[in-house]
Design a protein around this motif. Structure first.
Motif, mmCIF file in Angstrom:
data_model
loop_
_atom_site.group_PDB
_atom_site.id
_atom_site.type_symbol
_atom_site.label_atom_id
_atom_site.label_comp_id
_atom_site.label_asym_id
_atom_site.label_seq_id
_atom_site.Cartn_x
_atom_site.Cartn_y
_atom_site.Cartn_z
ATOM 1 N N GLN A 65 0.859 -1.400 -0.040
ATOM 2 C CA GLN A 65 -0.092 0.035 -0.073
ATOM 3 C C GLN A 65 0.994 1.270 0.122
ATOM 4 N N LEU A 66 2.330 1.113 0.263
ATOM 5 C CA LEU A 66 3.159 2.314 0.513
ATOM 6 C C LEU A 66 3.966 2.390 -0.627
ATOM 7 N N ASP A 67 4.417 3.568 -1.080
ATOM 8 C CA ASP A 67 5.308 3.732 -2.299
ATOM 9 C C ASP A 67 6.777 3.611 -2.051
ATOM 10 N N ASP A 68 6.846 4.087 -0.565
ATOM 11 C CA ASP A 68 8.484 4.224 -0.079
ATOM 12 C C ASP A 68 8.875 2.717 0.192
ATOM 13 N N PHE A 69 10.201 2.518 0.256
ATOM 14 C CA PHE A 69 10.944 1.384 0.406
ATOM 15 C C PHE A 69 11.383 1.376 1.950
ATOM 16 N N TYR A 70 11.591 2.306 2.639
ATOM 17 C CA TYR A 70 12.040 2.748 4.039
ATOM 18 C C TYR A 70 10.771 2.864 4.919
ATOM 19 N N HIS A 71 10.929 2.040 6.043
ATOM 20 C CA HIS A 71 9.723 2.385 7.025
ATOM 21 C C HIS A 71 10.215 2.052 8.401
ATOM 22 N N VAL A 72 10.132 3.294 9.090
ATOM 23 C CA VAL A 72 10.475 3.027 10.525
ATOM 24 C C VAL A 72 9.443 2.929 11.554
ATOM 25 N N TYR A 73 9.293 2.073 12.581
ATOM 26 C CA TYR A 73 8.386 1.827 13.670
ATOM 27 C C TYR A 73 9.067 2.301 14.786
ATOM 28 N N GLN A 74 8.017 3.081 15.417
ATOM 29 C CA GLN A 74 8.741 3.394 16.975
ATOM 30 C C GLN A 74 7.404 3.614 17.824
ATOM 31 N N LEU A 75 7.527 3.949 19.000
ATOM 32 C CA LEU A 75 6.393 3.984 20.128
ATOM 33 C C LEU A 75 6.393 5.642 20.111
ATOM 34 N N ARG A 76 4.909 5.950 19.566
ATOM 35 C CA ARG A 76 4.598 7.355 19.599
ATOM 36 C C ARG A 76 3.201 7.649 20.455
ATOM 37 N N HIS A 77 3.341 8.815 20.960
ATOM 38 C CA HIS A 77 2.189 9.213 21.370
ATOM 39 C C HIS A 77 0.785 9.108 20.492
ATOM 40 N N GLY A 115 -17.478 -19.738 -4.733
ATOM 41 C CA GLY A 115 -18.334 -18.617 -5.083
ATOM 42 C C GLY A 115 -19.071 -17.730 -3.566
ATOM 43 N N ARG A 116 -18.073 -17.612 -2.584
ATOM 44 C CA ARG A 116 -18.497 -16.899 -1.647
ATOM 45 C C ARG A 116 -17.430 -15.955 -1.028
ATOM 46 N N ALA A 117 -17.910 -14.745 -0.775
ATOM 47 C CA ALA A 117 -16.760 -13.850 -0.275
ATOM 48 C C ALA A 117 -15.751 -14.579 0.748
ATOM 49 N N GLU A 118 -16.293 -15.338 1.671
ATOM 50 C CA GLU A 118 -15.618 -15.869 2.669
ATOM 51 C C GLU A 118 -14.538 -16.605 2.028
ATOM 52 N N GLY A 119 -14.821 -17.501 1.074
ATOM 53 C CA GLY A 119 -14.030 -18.389 0.201
ATOM 54 C C GLY A 119 -13.008 -17.691 -0.126
ATOM 55 N N LEU A 120 -13.318 -16.548 -1.180
ATOM 56 C CA LEU A 120 -12.123 -15.863 -1.734
ATOM 57 C C LEU A 120 -11.256 -14.861 -0.560
ATOM 58 N N ALA A 121 -11.948 -14.492 0.362
ATOM 59 C CA ALA A 121 -10.993 -13.830 1.500
ATOM 60 C C ALA A 121 -9.981 -14.716 2.007
ATOM 61 N N GLU A 122 -10.607 -16.311 1.986
ATOM 62 C CA GLU A 122 -9.640 -17.216 2.882
ATOM 63 C C GLU A 122 -8.490 -17.438 1.783
ATOM 64 N N GLY A 123 -8.760 -17.577 0.536
ATOM 65 C CA GLY A 123 -7.700 -17.714 -0.478
ATOM 66 C C GLY A 123 -6.844 -16.754 -0.562
ATOM 67 N N LEU A 124 -7.311 -15.507 -0.659
ATOM 68 C CA LEU A 124 -6.071 -14.223 -0.637
ATOM 69 C C LEU A 124 -5.463 -14.455 0.711
ATOM 70 N N ALA A 125 -5.868 -14.535 1.917
ATOM 71 C CA ALA A 125 -5.264 -14.713 3.109
ATOM 72 C C ALA A 125 -4.261 -15.801 2.914
ATOM 73 N N LYS A 126 -4.404 -17.105 2.434
ATOM 74 C CA LYS A 126 -3.289 -17.878 2.347
ATOM 75 C C LYS A 126 -2.441 -17.837 1.287
ATOM 76 N N GLY A 127 -2.695 -16.988 0.189
ATOM 77 C CA GLY A 127 -1.666 -16.365 -0.869
ATOM 78 C C GLY A 127 -1.162 -15.021 -0.581
ATOM 79 N N GLU A 128 -0.997 -14.593 0.752
ATOM 80 C CA GLU A 128 -0.598 -13.416 1.170
ATOM 81 C C GLU A 128 -1.264 -12.204 0.491
ATOM 82 N N GLN A 129 -2.124 -11.657 1.173
ATOM 83 C CA GLN A 129 -3.160 -10.884 0.808
ATOM 84 C C GLN A 129 -2.175 -9.351 0.092
ATOM 85 N N GLN A 130 -1.147 -9.101 0.446
ATOM 86 C CA GLN A 130 -0.363 -8.252 -0.246
ATOM 87 C C GLN A 130 -0.370 -8.399 -1.824
ATOM 88 N N LYS A 131 -0.539 -9.421 -2.331
ATOM 89 C CA LYS A 131 -0.336 -9.779 -3.830
ATOM 90 C C LYS A 131 -1.540 -9.204 -4.317
#
Length: 296
Positions: free
Chosen positions: A128-140, A248-264
């Motif tokens: 979802q992000l265009d940048d290649f560099y990601h910093v995670y830290q604890l923020r207020h 043929g169900r939205a649940e089945g498609l969601a399961e398939g996408l999850a197993k195949g890595e949703q980022q694809k």
């Protein structure tokens, strides 16, 4: 005879460069981590890559490189060839283990020192992000600028990196070029890479002639294992999509996408959107929600 090079992302070569030559690791970390100005790493001591939990019933984990500097800050470096959604949790677990590692009877909480985790990912982790560099830290959650800096996690998506995609400091670009440009297809390294003494030395360390026959065999086995794992993941992705369509169900498609890595699915949706397809058609093609598509 022209020199031949090995890919520095392989387990053995990566550890040879950064796990045995501390001057290279210092340069690498100073270039890639968001260290405060004037707080660059001067010297390090290597620590065991095995992170043993305080409680004996918890699981040990092993990282690629772990070290501590003169200010007792801890640094963890990992090279990840493919991404799964569980990897970010693994990285967080290792970071927390390193942070609590000095803890013991009679310890002072002030003795706990910052931990930086650097995860280099040879895959798309955040489509979802265009940048290649990601910093995670604890923020207020509400007050901007208020952070707890003791734990910082950096993820770098190598496939997204190009030398023209960043205005960051030059040395960061050189080290990322080393990881993304040097491999078995390299005929002659770019003189710009050789101009920096540390990057040049790293290139020498991945020359094929520097490895014996057994080490070369180990590297071949490593890449074979990576290929097999990628094949398994791709097959799971395909089977998951097929199952979703067959049911043929939205649940089945969601399961398939999850197993195949949703980022694809995000990558596919992004391409369809750039081609001018409407949100409804993209939703049908990928199974993503309208809200997920709109933020692409």
């Amino acid at each position: 005879m022209a020199k031949k090079y090995l890919d520095p992302k392989a387990d053995l070569t990566f550890k040879r460069v950064f796990g045995e030559h501390k001057e290279l690791l210092i340069s690498f970390l100073n270039a890639l981590l968001p260290l405060p100005q004037g707080k660059e790493i001067i010297d390090i001591q290597y620590r065991s890559p095995e992170l043993v939990p305080i409680s004996p019933d918890k699981k040990d984990t092993i990282v690629d490189v772990r070290c501590e500097d003169n200010d007792h800050r801890h640094f963890i470096v990992e090279m990840q060839m493919y991404w799964t959604n569980a990897f970010i949790k693994r990285a967080l677990l290792n970071t927390c283990k390193a942070y609590s590692y000095p803890a013991g009877k009679g310890m002072l909480y002030d003795d706990l020192q910052p931990v930086y985790t650097l995860s280099l990912v040879n895959d798309i982790a955040f489509p979802q992000l265009d940048d290649f560099y990601h910093v995670y830290q604890l923020r207020h959650a509400k007050a901007q600028g208020y952070t707890i800096d003791d734990i910082q996690m950096v993820f770098i998506e190598l496939p997204k990196f190009t030398p023209t995609s960043t205005a960051d400091k030059r040395l960061r670009c050189l080290w990322l070029r080393f990881l993304t440009e040097i491999n078995e297809h390299t005929k002659a390294p770019d003189p710009e890479l050789l101009a920096d003494k540390n990057v040049s030395k790293a290139i020498e360390l991945v020359e094929e002639s520097a490895y014996n026959e057994e080490e070369l065999y180990t590297i071949d086995k490593y890449w074979d294992a990576v290929s097999r794992e990628r094949t398994v993941m791709a097959e799971k992705y395909g089977l998951g999509l097929a199952k979703g369509r067959a049911e043929g169900r939205a649940e089945g498609l969601a399961e398939g996408l999850a197993k195949g890595e949703q980022q694809k699915a995000f990558l596919i949706a992004k391409n369809l959107k750039s081609m001018g397809l409407g949100t409804t058609d993209i939703m049908r093609a990928t199974g993503l929600t309208e809200q997920e598509i709109e933020v692409l």
